[in-house]
Motif scaffolding. Structure first.
Motif, PDB file in Angstrom:
ATOM      1  N   ARG A   1       0.824  -1.212   0.000  1.00  0.00           N
ATOM      2  CA  ARG A   1       0.000   0.000   0.000  1.00  0.00           C
ATOM      3  C   ARG A   1       0.859   1.263   0.000  1.00  0.00           C
ATOM      4  O   ARG A   1       0.432   2.305  -0.493  1.00  0.00           O
ATOM      5  N   ASN A   2       2.051   1.185   0.542  1.00  0.00           N
ATOM      6  CA  ASN A   2       2.976   2.310   0.438  1.00  0.00           C
ATOM      7  C   ASN A   2       3.215   2.653  -1.022  1.00  0.00           C
ATOM      8  O   ASN A   2       3.233   3.818  -1.409  1.00  0.00           O
ATOM      9  N   VAL A   3       3.403   1.607  -1.831  1.00  0.00           N
ATOM     10  CA  VAL A   3       3.676   1.831  -3.250  1.00  0.00           C
ATOM     11  C   VAL A   3       2.396   2.251  -3.985  1.00  0.00           C
ATOM     12  O   VAL A   3       2.423   3.070  -4.895  1.00  0.00           O
ATOM     13  N   MET A   4       1.262   1.687  -3.540  1.00  0.00           N
ATOM     14  CA  MET A   4       0.006   1.959  -4.244  1.00  0.00           C
ATOM     15  C   MET A   4      -0.502   3.387  -4.056  1.00  0.00           C
ATOM     16  O   MET A   4      -1.192   3.925  -4.925  1.00  0.00           O
ATOM     17  N   LEU A   5      -0.176   3.985  -2.906  1.00  0.00           N
ATOM     18  CA  LEU A   5      -0.825   5.259  -2.573  1.00  0.00           C
ATOM     19  C   LEU A   5      -0.624   6.323  -3.660  1.00  0.00           C
ATOM     20  O   LEU A   5      -1.586   6.952  -4.112  1.00  0.00           O
ATOM     21  N   GLY A   6       0.622   6.498  -4.074  1.00  0.00           N
ATOM     22  CA  GLY A   6       0.886   7.501  -5.106  1.00  0.00           C
ATOM     23  C   GLY A   6       0.246   7.121  -6.436  1.00  0.00           C
ATOM     24  O   GLY A   6      -0.270   7.970  -7.165  1.00  0.00           O
ATOM     25  N   LEU A   7       0.271   5.815  -6.742  1.00  0.00           N
ATOM     26  CA  LEU A   7      -0.338   5.358  -7.998  1.00  0.00           C
ATOM     27  C   LEU A   7      -1.822   5.702  -8.022  1.00  0.00           C
ATOM     28  O   LEU A   7      -2.358   6.171  -9.032  1.00  0.00           O
TER      29      LEU A   7
ATOM     30  N   ARG B   1      -3.524   7.963  -5.913  1.00  0.00           N
ATOM     31  CA  ARG B   1      -3.924   9.356  -5.672  1.00  0.00           C
ATOM     32  C   ARG B   1      -3.304  10.332  -6.656  1.00  0.00           C
ATOM     33  O   ARG B   1      -3.875  11.385  -6.916  1.00  0.00           O
ATOM     34  N   VAL B   2      -2.114  10.027  -7.161  1.00  0.00           N
ATOM     35  CA  VAL B   2      -1.457  10.972  -8.059  1.00  0.00           C
ATOM     36  C   VAL B   2      -1.658  10.566  -9.507  1.00  0.00           C
ATOM     37  O   VAL B   2      -1.987  11.382 -10.354  1.00  0.00           O
ATOM     38  N   ARG B   3      -1.487   9.288  -9.800  1.00  0.00           N
ATOM     39  CA  ARG B   3      -1.582   8.856 -11.190  1.00  0.00           C
ATOM     40  C   ARG B   3      -2.974   8.353 -11.530  1.00  0.00           C
ATOM     41  O   ARG B   3      -3.238   7.984 -12.668  1.00  0.00           O
ATOM     42  N   GLY B   4      -3.862   8.293 -10.549  1.00  0.00           N
ATOM     43  CA  GLY B   4      -5.257   7.955 -10.825  1.00  0.00           C
ATOM     44  C   GLY B   4      -5.485   6.532 -11.262  1.00  0.00           C
ATOM     45  O   GLY B   4      -6.486   6.232 -11.920  1.00  0.00           O
ATOM     46  N   HIS B   5      -4.579   5.616 -10.898  1.00  0.00           N
ATOM     47  CA  HIS B   5      -4.790   4.214 -11.239  1.00  0.00           C
ATOM     48  C   HIS B   5      -5.984   3.645 -10.487  1.00  0.00           C
ATOM     49  O   HIS B   5      -6.298   4.078  -9.386  1.00  0.00           O
ATOM     50  N   SER B   6      -6.613   2.639 -11.103  1.00  0.00           N
ATOM     51  CA  SER B   6      -7.644   1.896 -10.371  1.00  0.00           C
ATOM     52  C   SER B   6      -6.930   1.051  -9.324  1.00  0.00           C
ATOM     53  O   SER B   6      -5.713   0.853  -9.361  1.00  0.00           O
ATOM     54  N   LYS B   7      -7.713   0.523  -8.393  1.00  0.00           N
ATOM     55  CA  LYS B   7      -7.122  -0.269  -7.324  1.00  0.00           C
ATOM     56  C   LYS B   7      -6.365  -1.470  -7.897  1.00  0.00           C
ATOM     57  O   LYS B   7      -5.241  -1.761  -7.483  1.00  0.00           O
ATOM     58  N   GLU B   8      -6.985  -2.147  -8.884  1.00  0.00           N
ATOM     59  CA  GLU B   8      -6.371  -3.341  -9.452  1.00  0.00           C
ATOM     60  C   GLU B   8      -5.062  -3.006 -10.166  1.00  0.00           C
ATOM     61  O   GLU B   8      -4.049  -3.663  -9.983  1.00  0.00           O
TER      62      GLU B   8
END
Ligand SMILES: Nc1ncnc2c1ncn2[C@@H]1O[C@H](COP(=O)(O)OP(=O)(O)OP(=O)(O)O)[C@@H](O)[C@H]1O
Ligand SMILES: [Mg+2]
Lengths: 316, 238, 256
Positions: C104-110, C112-119
């Motif tokens: 989740r540390n890695v996912m957060l920026g993806l 919130r910043v890059r707008g990726h979906s959760k998957e």
């Protein structure tokens, strides 16, 4: 570029110097305001106790009619002068009652401390007595202070009778019997809270400190006296600040067992002049003054006795 | 509706009096609980944003934001420095909030907000500056960083302080006695002040104190459980 | 400066950078360029302004004078969040988000910043963690990881944003000696894959083998700047020789 993009280097040297300058001015203003506030209060007490050396007891040093005259004459700021006249008219009676608030606070915190130290010590070091301490502390901290005052005042009528029977009670400088009951209530309550603050402080001194004290040849008692306590009492300062402020404010509950302290005085006057808002605001201002003084005083004490690495003064 | 609580036989007159009025006291208990809950909700709703405003208002570039931060700080000093009984009286008589329950909720709620502000401010400040920097350096905005990185950690750390606040609010609901709100202590006061029953004060206060005590205890245990449930495995590092 | 043609600007251009804290001049006219795939190692005594220089690049700190341009665009004309998205940063004390698992540390920026979906974010995060050798620790919280593992998560977190440039501020100096190697290994792989990196580090083995250039900063001045061979074998300044000698005897070990 906007300065402090991430709000991370707010502590540039120039910034902190500017703030230091502000603080100097602020400190001076605080001292000045405090000196004025307490100077006025002590003068009023002196006046009232002496039966009115300056002006008749409970009358303003400056006649409110002075402001009323202005209020009537000036159309726009008249309201402000009217409020000032009101304050000058009723503040003297409130300051007179503030004496009891201060007495209740100071006497109760001091007596409470005397009980709190053995309570805390037995909770930390005792066996059977630890349980007694825990029961006492939890009972008094777990129930409302007002309920405790009711028990003492309504539940033990002989207590009130006993104090009434003492010579001089309610005459001259000695306050009425209800004040004694209130002091008992606040003392018992405060002892429980102070015991917890002291316990926390004792426990926050690293155990290695006592070991080190023993290893240089101090006895256990000497170790506690010269090493543990000097640290623990510093840790306890934020707790005491809390307790002092708490007692100043909650001494107002004595009103419900007829003690004519600040809040009750305000209430009494309000019920005759119907100016509830003004009276309670006036009372609130006095309480605030006392609370702010108490906080600043304890912060000053904390700074004076501060040792790097042991936080005192700043309550967190 | 008649009170369903039976009065056991073989009791002293005072205890019988307590049991006869069990439902009367029960209503008071319900008011106490509702008042505690409502005040805490008001306190949280106002205290959390105020805590954020206090911390981030100070360092803001925009003057209005700094101004809001300072206003919040000053309001807090006043609310924390004034006896709760005075605040309750002002809410009821001066602001004319009625019924008494609402006045007490407003007074206890905003006073609690002032304390919760401090709890949240302390918790936010205890989250290391490095967390904010790390969040900003992957490109999150300040708002996103507060919302997704700082606050989740700060809220976890504020549970013990909140626990303390719950017990304070619970006990202080008794001070609504001042405006005659029919909470638990007021009800018991009415009972032992009624003619011929003054000796029942010990029984009444015992029951009432036990109720407060049990509530405090239950609140403490549940919040400790909550603290346990939300804590981060391995313990938090800054 | 190799090329003045506008069609081919350096990836990073730092020009005449001045930064002061109060009266203290921390950076005194620092200038250098970095081309894509360069690995520049920045060394200098404590307090010489190394961290400050890195933080000016991604605008965690603002500066008084000079210009910084990324890919030809002055950074003060860019949205600061967008700039930071394009410039990854790795901290000395890791600064992992303490309440989130490695993944989740890695996912957060993806998210919130890059707008990726959760998957999408989750798949990408696992990929990045794999890359730094932590695929099996995805669900661990920071406090459950060793320092070396935490720092590798920190690197994965920055890489997930697809940065053009990575900044490393003493990434191994908070680590126990036996954990330094695993982090340097990841950095070496990154360099091999062509990442552009600006590293503050005192690991001289790494500098010798991986750096395209070494910069020696002292008192806010770039005293010397050149390829490792030149600075180690033929430094122009006596100070550079002294400093590198001392570093080599302290941190010369080859941990990679
Ligand atoms: N936020 C700040 N406020 C005031 N002065 C600062 C601040 N940050 C850094 N400085 C000062 O700027 C100078 C350079 O600091 P910097 O952190 O860039 O040095 P460094 O080369 O990274 O040192 P180290 O090797 O110790 O990390 C130091 O003298 C430091 O005291
Ligand atoms: Mg540094």
């Amino acid at each position: 570029m906007a300065e402090r993009a991430a709000g991370t280097d707010a502590d540039s040297a120039s910034g902190s110097r500017a703030r230091f300058g502000d603080r100097d001015v602020g400190t001076l203003a605080t001292y000045l305001a405090g000196a004025l506030f307490w100077g006025w209060i002590f003068l009023r007490w002196l006046n009232d106790w002496s039966g009115g050396v300056f002006v008749p007891a409970r009358q303003a040093f400056v006649p409110p009619s002075l402001f009323r005259g202005v209020a009537a004459g000036v159309p726009v700021v008249g309201g402000a002068f009217e409020a000032l006249a009101f304050a000058f008219e009723y503040a003297p009676a409130l300051v007179n009652a503030l004496w009891l608030t201060v007495v209740l606070t100071v006497v109760s915190i001091a007596l409470g401390f005397v009980i709190a130290v053995p309570l805390a010590a037995s909770r930390v070091y005792g066996r059977v007595s630890a349980w007694v301490s825990v029961a006492y502390i939890e009972l008094l901290r777990g129930t409302p202070l007002l309920a405790q005052l009711f028990v003492l005042y309504y539940g033990f009528p002989w207590l009130t009778r006993f104090f009434r029977g003492l010579p001089g009670v309610g005459q001259g400088v000695l306050p009425g019997q209800a004040v004694f009951v209130a002091v008992i209530g606040f003392t018992l309550n405060s002892a429980a809270y102070q015991a917890e603050y002291i316990r926390g402080a004792i426990e926050s001194v690293a155990p290695g400190q006592l070991v080190a004290a023993r290893s240089v040849g101090l006895s256990r008692v000497e170790g506690v006296r010269f090493v543990v306590l000097p640290q623990a009492l510093r840790y306890a300062i934020p707790g005491w600040t809390n307790e002092l402020v708490y007692l100043v404010k909650y001494s107002s509950l004595a009103a419900f067992i007829t003690v004519p302290e600040l809040f009750r005085a305000a209430q009494n006057i309000a019920s005759s002049n119907y100016r509830y808002t003004s009276m309670f605001v006036l009372a609130a201002v006095l309480y605030l003054g006392v609370v702010v003084t108490a906080t600043n005083l304890m912060e000053y004490v904390g700074r004076r006795v501060a040792v790097p690495g042991i936080s005192g003064g700043e309550g967190r | 509706m008649p009170c369903p609580v039976p009065v056991p036989g073989g009791l002293s007159a005072d205890w019988r009096y307590v049991f006869e009025n069990a439902c009367y006291l029960g209503d008071g208990l319900a008011v106490t609980l509702a008042l505690t809950a409502a005040s805490l909700v008001v306190g949280f709703a106002a205290g959390l944003p105020a805590g954020v405003a206090e911390v981030y208002g100070r360092q803001s570039d925009s003057a209005p934001v700094r101004w809001v931060g300072r206003a919040v700080r000053n309001a807090g000093v006043v609310l924390r420095g004034t006896p709760i009984v005075v605040i309750i009286m002002l809410a009821y008589f001066s602001f004319g909030i009625s019924p008494a329950f609402l006045a007490a909720t407003a007074a206890l709620g905003f006073r609690s907000a002032a304390y919760q502000t401090q709890i949240f401010r302390g918790a936010i400040e205890s989250v290391g500056a490095g967390q904010m920097e790390a969040a900003r350096s992957v490109g999150m905005s300040k708002y996103q960083s507060i919302r997704h990185v700082v606050l989740p950690q700060a809220l976890r750390r504020s549970v013990p302080g909140f626990q303390n606040e719950v017990t304070i609010v619970l006990k202080d609901t008794s001070i609504a006695f001042a405006i005659g709100l029919a909470e638990l202590l007021t009800k018991s006061y009415d009972l032992f002040q009624s003619v011929g029953h003054t000796t029942a004060i010990f029984e009444l206060i015992l029951v009432v104190s036990a109720a407060y005590f049990v509530l405090t205890f239950a609140a403490n245990r549940s919040l400790e459980a909550l603290n346990e449930a939300v804590s981060v495995p391995g313990g938090e590092r800054g | 400066m190799s090329s003045e043609s506008p069609s081919d600007p350096p990836l990073l251009r730092v020009e005449d950078l001045y930064k002061r804290y109060g009266d203290e001049e921390v950076l005194n006219g620092v200038s250098f360029d970095m081309d894509a795939q360069d690995v520049q190692v920045l060394v200098g005594p404590s307090g010489s302004g190394k961290s400050t220089l890195l933080r000016c690049v991604n605008r965690l700190t603002e500066f008084e004078g000079g210009r910084i341009a990324l890919d030809g665009t002055p950074t003060d004309e860019m949205d600061e969040n967008d700039l930071r998205r394009q410039v990854g940063m790795v901290f000395q004390d890791f600064n992992l988000f303490a309440h989130l698992t490695a993944k989740r540390n890695v996912m957060l920026g993806l998210r919130r910043v890059r707008g990726h979906s959760k998957e999408e974010a989750e798949a990408r995060a696992l990929e990045e963690l794999e890359q730094v050798g932590l695929g099996d620790q995805a669900d661990s919280y920071p406090a459950e990881l060793s320092g070396g593992q935490q720092q590798r998560v920190g690197i994965a977190r920055a890489l997930a944003m697809d940065p053009k440039l990575m900044l490393f501020d003493e990434p191994t100096s908070a680590l126990d000696p036996e954990l330094i190697g695993e982090v340097l290994g990841v950095m070496r792989d990154l360099a091999d894959q062509g990442m552009t990196m600006l590293c503050v580090t005192h690991e001289m083995g790494f500098a010798r083998q991986v750096a395209t250039d070494i910069m020696f900063l002292e008192g806010g001045h770039l005293v010397e700047h050149g390829p490792p061979e030149q600075l180690f074998e033929n430094p122009r300044h006596e100070r550079t020789a002294q400093f590198l000698d001392r570093l080599t005897s302290l941190h010369g070990g080859d941990h990679g």
